[in-house]
Design a protein around this motif. Structure first.
Motif, PDB file in Angstrom:
ATOM      1  N   ASP A  83       0.753  -1.263  -0.120  1.00  0.00           N
ATOM      2  CA  ASP A  83      -0.150   0.051  -0.483  1.00  0.00           C
ATOM      3  C   ASP A  83       0.837   1.160  -0.335  1.00  0.00           C
ATOM      4  O   ASP A  83       0.403   2.356  -0.575  1.00  0.00           O
ATOM      5  N   LEU A  86       2.003   1.805  -3.608  1.00  0.00           N
ATOM      6  CA  LEU A  86       1.886   2.609  -4.625  1.00  0.00           C
ATOM      7  C   LEU A  86       0.895   3.732  -3.918  1.00  0.00           C
ATOM      8  O   LEU A  86       1.031   4.351  -5.271  1.00  0.00           O
ATOM      9  N   ARG A  89       3.473   5.405  -5.224  1.00  0.00           N
ATOM     10  CA  ARG A  89       3.392   5.354  -7.074  1.00  0.00           C
ATOM     11  C   ARG A  89       2.418   7.644  -7.663  1.00  0.00           C
ATOM     12  O   ARG A  89       2.544   7.553  -9.045  1.00  0.00           O
ATOM     13  N   GLU A  90       1.600   6.958  -6.844  1.00  0.00           N
ATOM     14  CA  GLU A  90       0.626   7.928  -7.382  1.00  0.00           C
ATOM     15  C   GLU A  90       0.844   9.127  -7.272  1.00  0.00           C
ATOM     16  O   GLU A  90       0.798   9.880  -8.122  1.00  0.00           O
TER      17      GLU A  90
END
Length: 94
Positions: A83, A86, A89-90
């Motif tokens: 989590d 990710l 990366r967002e």
């Protein structure tokens, strides 16, 4: 990955195994040909030991400078590392 000759290995195998225990991968050569690869039994490199042994992949020698450039994440026990990755990366995509 460092390289040593069979002769060097035979002089002090305990020292070579101590290096491997600390996480270093070591190639052992005879007449310039690799005859063995010693990999740590635990840690990040261990997961690749079978693939290296089968000759499917080769590990590049990582210097301390290489390891210093890798990001380090503090992950709380109640949070998924995936989590966090990710989410990072967002943020990079924005």
């Amino acid at each position: 990955m460092s390289t040593i000759s069979v002769r060097e290995f035979s002089y002090n195998p305990s020292a070579v195994f101590a290096r491997v225990e600390k996480g270093e991968a070591v190639q052992v050569t005879r007449h310039g040909n690799v005859i063995a690869i010693l990999l740590p039994g635990s840690g990040p490199v261990a997961r690749y030991a079978d693939l290296v042994a089968q000759g499917k992949i080769r590990l590049k020698a990582a210097t301390s400078a290489d390891r210093a450039r890798l990001p380090h994440y503090e992950v709380p026990a109640d949070v998924s590392p995936l989590d966090l990755l990710l989410a990072e990366r967002e943020e990079d995509d924005r």
